[in-house]
Design a protein around this motif. Sequence first.
Motif, PDB file in Angstrom:
ATOM      1  N   ILE A  60       0.830  -1.202   0.000  1.00 34.61           N
ATOM      2  CA  ILE A  60       0.000   0.000   0.000  1.00 34.61           C
ATOM      3  C   ILE A  60       0.867   1.256   0.000  1.00 34.61           C
ATOM      4  O   ILE A  60       2.043   1.217   0.381  1.00 34.61           O
ATOM      5  N   GLU A  62       0.776   5.092   1.450  1.00 33.15           N
ATOM      6  CA  GLU A  62       0.114   5.972   2.412  1.00 33.15           C
ATOM      7  C   GLU A  62       0.489   7.421   2.114  1.00 33.15           C
ATOM      8  O   GLU A  62       1.646   7.735   1.850  1.00 33.15           O
ATOM      9  N   ASN A  67      -5.048   9.196   3.338  1.00 33.34           N
ATOM     10  CA  ASN A  67      -5.570   8.238   2.372  1.00 33.34           C
ATOM     11  C   ASN A  67      -4.583   7.100   2.130  1.00 33.34           C
ATOM     12  O   ASN A  67      -3.370   7.292   2.194  1.00 33.34           O
ATOM     13  N   VAL A  68      -5.133   5.937   1.874  1.00 31.50           N
ATOM     14  CA  VAL A  68      -4.318   4.748   1.603  1.00 31.50           C
ATOM     15  C   VAL A  68      -4.699   4.193   0.247  1.00 31.50           C
ATOM     16  O   VAL A  68      -5.888   4.033  -0.060  1.00 31.50           O
ATOM     17  N   TYR A  69      -3.701   3.915  -0.575  1.00 29.20           N
ATOM     18  CA  TYR A  69      -3.937   3.353  -1.907  1.00 29.20           C
ATOM     19  C   TYR A  69      -3.338   1.957  -1.965  1.00 29.20           C
ATOM     20  O   TYR A  69      -2.153   1.770  -1.695  1.00 29.20           O
ATOM     21  N   MET A  70      -4.165   0.983  -2.287  1.00 30.85           N
ATOM     22  CA  MET A  70      -3.716  -0.398  -2.401  1.00 30.85           C
ATOM     23  C   MET A  70      -3.085  -0.619  -3.775  1.00 30.85           C
ATOM     24  O   MET A  70      -3.721  -0.399  -4.808  1.00 30.85           O
ATOM     25  N   GLN A 182     -12.961  -1.804   4.775  1.00 31.77           N
ATOM     26  CA  GLN A 182     -11.881  -0.828   4.640  1.00 31.77           C
ATOM     27  C   GLN A 182     -10.827  -1.315   3.650  1.00 31.77           C
ATOM     28  O   GLN A 182     -10.355  -0.559   2.783  1.00 31.77           O
ATOM     29  N   GLN A 185     -12.173  -1.177   0.130  1.00 32.27           N
ATOM     30  CA  GLN A 185     -12.178   0.197  -0.349  1.00 32.27           C
ATOM     31  C   GLN A 185     -10.798   0.581  -0.888  1.00 32.27           C
ATOM     32  O   GLN A 185     -10.669   1.172  -1.967  1.00 32.27           O
ATOM     33  N   GLU A 186      -9.761   0.229  -0.139  1.00 36.40           N
ATOM     34  CA  GLU A 186      -8.397   0.570  -0.539  1.00 36.40           C
ATOM     35  C   GLU A 186      -7.969  -0.210  -1.782  1.00 36.40           C
ATOM     36  O   GLU A 186      -7.288   0.325  -2.660  1.00 36.40           O
ATOM     37  N   GLU A 187      -8.362  -1.479  -1.864  1.00 29.04           N
ATOM     38  CA  GLU A 187      -7.919  -2.311  -2.968  1.00 29.04           C
ATOM     39  C   GLU A 187      -8.654  -2.002  -4.267  1.00 29.04           C
ATOM     40  O   GLU A 187      -8.070  -2.059  -5.351  1.00 29.04           O
ATOM     41  N   GLY A 189     -10.403   0.947  -4.808  1.00 27.79           N
ATOM     42  CA  GLY A 189     -10.178   2.344  -5.133  1.00 27.79           C
ATOM     43  C   GLY A 189     -11.423   3.198  -5.223  1.00 27.79           C
ATOM     44  O   GLY A 189     -11.486   4.135  -6.020  1.00 27.79           O
TER      45      GLY A 189
END
Length: 235
Positions: A60, A62, A67-70, A182, A185-187, A189
């Motif tokens: 990920i 950060e 916000n976190v982006y997978m 959660q 959501q990150e994976e 997008g």
Amino acid sequence: MTLTELEEKVPALKEYTKTMPPEIRSRCTVRTHAAGSIIHQKDMELNYFGIVATGENRVINEFENGNVYMIEGNKAIDFIGEVTILAGMPRTSVTIEAVTDNVVAYISRKDAERWLSEDMNILRLTAGHTAFKLYRSSYTNGAKLFYPPSYLLLDYLVRYGRQNGMESTRPPKSVTVGRTRQMLQEEIGVNVKTLNRTIRQLKEEGFFNICKGKLSFTREQYRMAMDWLESAKDK
């Protein structure tokens, strides 16, 4: 646990360690990262190189706004720190989080750089892994900008099903996605509200069930999702 004991437990690891110099092998340590723990943090100085023998982790990015982006998910056998070392950079560019318990064989960065410079086998394996990850991300790069949430979620479920045996000769009756909202959501997008709305909609349409808060789908639902994705591509 020693490296030799780990090799006995995971025979496939020997393909990666068979040419490790004896003096480097003697300095190798084995560590277990519990599910949910951070294996390494973005922007930390990298002083080691790891070979993941068992477990699944996710990469990920950060950002300062929280916000976190997978970026990707990886399963053993995999590497820790190979991109940073091959790029010749001092610090890590991403955070790696253990999704399940990860058992990793570690050597120092100094030992890893020497091993990679002298041994074509380990260089080929690490370069191949790095190239595969780049190919995988490049192949799907941009999808989140141009496809609707329904497409992104069903595409994720199909890929998850494929990774968990739905295309095997003896597929499971059903697959449950071991991800929290959660993490999804990150994976995928999309934001939480959009994700929850999309889940409700697709559940009502029969693409999956909800089991203890997790998405679960049968082989028939898996095929249904694949057919929907194929038709959506033609529109």
